[in-house]
Design a protein around this motif. Sequence first.
Motif, PDB file in Angstrom:
ATOM      1  N   THR A   1      10.515  30.539  29.787  1.00 39.29           N
ATOM      2  CA  THR A   1      11.914  30.162  30.020  1.00 39.29           C
ATOM      3  C   THR A   1      12.746  30.626  28.838  1.00 39.29           C
ATOM      4  OG1 THR A   1      11.692  28.009  28.929  1.00 39.29           O
ATOM      5  CG2 THR A   1      11.229  28.106  31.296  1.00 39.29           C
ATOM      6  N   ARG A   2      13.959  30.919  29.110  1.00 39.82           N
ATOM      7  CA  ARG A   2      14.915  31.290  28.052  1.00 39.82           C
ATOM      8  C   ARG A   2      16.296  31.116  28.570  1.00 39.82           C
ATOM      9  NH1 ARG A   2      13.185  35.704  23.701  1.00 39.82           N
ATOM     10  NH2 ARG A   2      11.386  34.584  23.124  1.00 39.82           N
TER      11      ARG A   2
ATOM     12  N   LEU B   1      -3.755  23.287  37.517  1.00 38.28           N
ATOM     13  CA  LEU B   1      -3.079  24.581  37.433  1.00 38.28           C
ATOM     14  C   LEU B   1      -2.709  25.015  36.017  1.00 38.28           C
ATOM     15  CD1 LEU B   1      -0.652  24.326  40.475  1.00 38.28           C
ATOM     16  CD2 LEU B   1      -2.765  25.642  40.329  1.00 38.28           C
ATOM     17  N   VAL B   2      -2.284  24.082  35.187  1.00 37.43           N
ATOM     18  CA  VAL B   2      -1.719  24.430  33.879  1.00 37.43           C
ATOM     19  C   VAL B   2      -2.775  24.348  32.785  1.00 37.43           C
ATOM     20  CG1 VAL B   2       0.040  23.846  32.167  1.00 37.43           C
ATOM     21  CG2 VAL B   2       0.557  23.640  34.605  1.00 37.43           C
ATOM     22  N   GLN B   3      -2.884  25.439  32.030  1.00 39.10           N
ATOM     23  CA  GLN B   3      -3.810  25.460  30.892  1.00 39.10           C
ATOM     24  C   GLN B   3      -3.133  24.894  29.657  1.00 39.10           C
ATOM     25  OE1 GLN B   3      -5.904  29.142  30.219  1.00 39.10           O
ATOM     26  NE2 GLN B   3      -5.879  28.819  28.016  1.00 39.10           N
ATOM     27  N   GLU B   4      -1.928  25.412  29.360  1.00 40.53           N
ATOM     28  CA  GLU B   4      -1.191  24.916  28.197  1.00 40.53           C
ATOM     29  C   GLU B   4       0.285  25.251  28.315  1.00 40.53           C
ATOM     30  OE1 GLU B   4      -1.639  27.011  24.296  1.00 40.53           O
ATOM     31  OE2 GLU B   4      -3.035  28.278  25.410  1.00 40.53           O
ATOM     32  N   VAL B   5       1.070  24.519  27.541  1.00 42.07           N
ATOM     33  CA  VAL B   5       2.503  24.758  27.455  1.00 42.07           C
ATOM     34  C   VAL B   5       2.837  24.921  25.983  1.00 42.07           C
ATOM     35  CG1 VAL B   5       4.805  23.839  27.922  1.00 42.07           C
ATOM     36  CG2 VAL B   5       2.939  23.332  29.496  1.00 42.07           C
ATOM     37  N   VAL B   6       3.504  26.030  25.645  1.00 44.77           N
ATOM     38  CA  VAL B   6       3.890  26.301  24.259  1.00 44.77           C
ATOM     39  C   VAL B   6       5.404  26.138  24.168  1.00 44.77           C
ATOM     40  CG1 VAL B   6       3.910  28.007  22.397  1.00 44.77           C
ATOM     41  CG2 VAL B   6       1.991  27.943  24.022  1.00 44.77           C
ATOM     42  N   VAL B   7       5.831  25.159  23.368  1.00 47.50           N
ATOM     43  CA  VAL B   7       7.257  24.885  23.217  1.00 47.50           C
ATOM     44  C   VAL B   7       7.683  25.334  21.825  1.00 47.50           C
ATOM     45  CG1 VAL B   7       9.050  23.120  23.256  1.00 47.50           C
ATOM     46  CG2 VAL B   7       7.064  22.907  24.764  1.00 47.50           C
ATOM     47  N   LYS B   8       8.558  26.342  21.782  1.00 49.44           N
ATOM     48  CA  LYS B   8       9.090  26.819  20.502  1.00 49.44           C
ATOM     49  C   LYS B   8      10.437  26.174  20.220  1.00 49.44           C
ATOM     50  CE  LYS B   8       6.567  31.118  20.476  1.00 49.44           C
ATOM     51  NZ  LYS B   8       6.606  32.556  20.385  1.00 49.44           N
ATOM     52  N   SER B   9      11.194  25.937  21.273  1.00 44.32           N
ATOM     53  CA  SER B   9      12.468  25.227  21.189  1.00 44.32           C
ATOM     54  C   SER B   9      12.791  24.720  22.585  1.00 44.32           C
ATOM     55  CB  SER B   9      13.585  26.151  20.677  1.00 44.32           C
ATOM     56  OG  SER B   9      13.950  27.087  21.673  1.00 44.32           O
ATOM     57  N   LYS B  10      13.874  23.965  22.701  1.00 44.78           N
ATOM     58  CA  LYS B  10      14.203  23.434  24.031  1.00 44.78           C
ATOM     59  C   LYS B  10      14.532  24.538  25.033  1.00 44.78           C
ATOM     60  CE  LYS B  10      19.127  22.670  23.401  1.00 44.78           C
ATOM     61  NZ  LYS B  10      20.221  21.779  23.618  1.00 44.78           N
ATOM     62  N   ASP B  11      14.879  25.721  24.539  1.00 43.79           N
ATOM     63  CA  ASP B  11      15.221  26.842  25.412  1.00 43.79           C
ATOM     64  C   ASP B  11      14.157  27.930  25.455  1.00 43.79           C
ATOM     65  OD1 ASP B  11      17.734  25.716  26.059  1.00 43.79           O
ATOM     66  OD2 ASP B  11      18.561  26.466  24.179  1.00 43.79           O
ATOM     67  N   ASP B  12      13.061  27.745  24.729  1.00 43.22           N
ATOM     68  CA  ASP B  12      12.006  28.760  24.664  1.00 43.22           C
ATOM     69  C   ASP B  12      10.656  28.093  24.914  1.00 43.22           C
ATOM     70  OD1 ASP B  12      10.440  30.971  24.228  1.00 43.22           O
ATOM     71  OD2 ASP B  12      11.057  31.290  22.156  1.00 43.22           O
ATOM     72  N   ILE B  13      10.248  28.066  26.179  1.00 45.72           N
ATOM     73  CA  ILE B  13       9.023  27.390  26.589  1.00 45.72           C
ATOM     74  C   ILE B  13       8.157  28.374  27.376  1.00 45.72           C
ATOM     75  CG2 ILE B  13       8.061  25.452  27.887  1.00 45.72           C
ATOM     76  CD1 ILE B  13      10.853  24.103  27.564  1.00 45.72           C
ATOM     77  N   LEU B  14       6.867  28.375  27.074  1.00 46.34           N
ATOM     78  CA  LEU B  14       5.921  29.256  27.760  1.00 46.34           C
ATOM     79  C   LEU B  14       4.876  28.395  28.464  1.00 46.34           C
ATOM     80  CD1 LEU B  14       4.667  32.063  28.322  1.00 46.34           C
ATOM     81  CD2 LEU B  14       3.396  31.788  26.181  1.00 46.34           C
ATOM     82  N   PHE B  15       4.765  28.574  29.789  1.00 45.69           N
ATOM     83  CA  PHE B  15       3.748  27.898  30.580  1.00 45.69           C
ATOM     84  C   PHE B  15       2.632  28.894  30.828  1.00 45.69           C
ATOM     85  CE2 PHE B  15       7.673  25.703  31.497  1.00 45.69           C
ATOM     86  CZ  PHE B  15       7.309  24.367  31.555  1.00 45.69           C
TER      87      PHE B  15
END
Length: 93
Positions: A92-93, A68-82
């Motif tokens: 997420t924010r 299902l998941v192509q990639e996860v981009v983590v900018k910070s512990k509170d800013d994650i893009l699936f």
Amino acid sequence: MALEQNEYERRYADLTERYNTIKADYDKISEQIESKKAQRELFKGFIRALEKQGALVEEFDEGLWSSLVQEVVVKSKDDILFIFKNGFKIKTR
């Protein structure tokens, strides 16, 4: 008579400007609606893929994750893009 012509031209210009503003707003809203419809279809595909699992997923499943998941981009512990393979994105924010 020249005054009437100037008044007509001013009113025409005002109406044309208002029309163009309203049309631009309409086009923007129409584009947002189409984008939401596309997101909805992606989300439906995501739900169908989860439903194919048959049972409730209660623990991490590496095969399911990879399918299902192509990639996860983590900018910070509170800013994650699936980003999922079907194009669906969750932030997420």
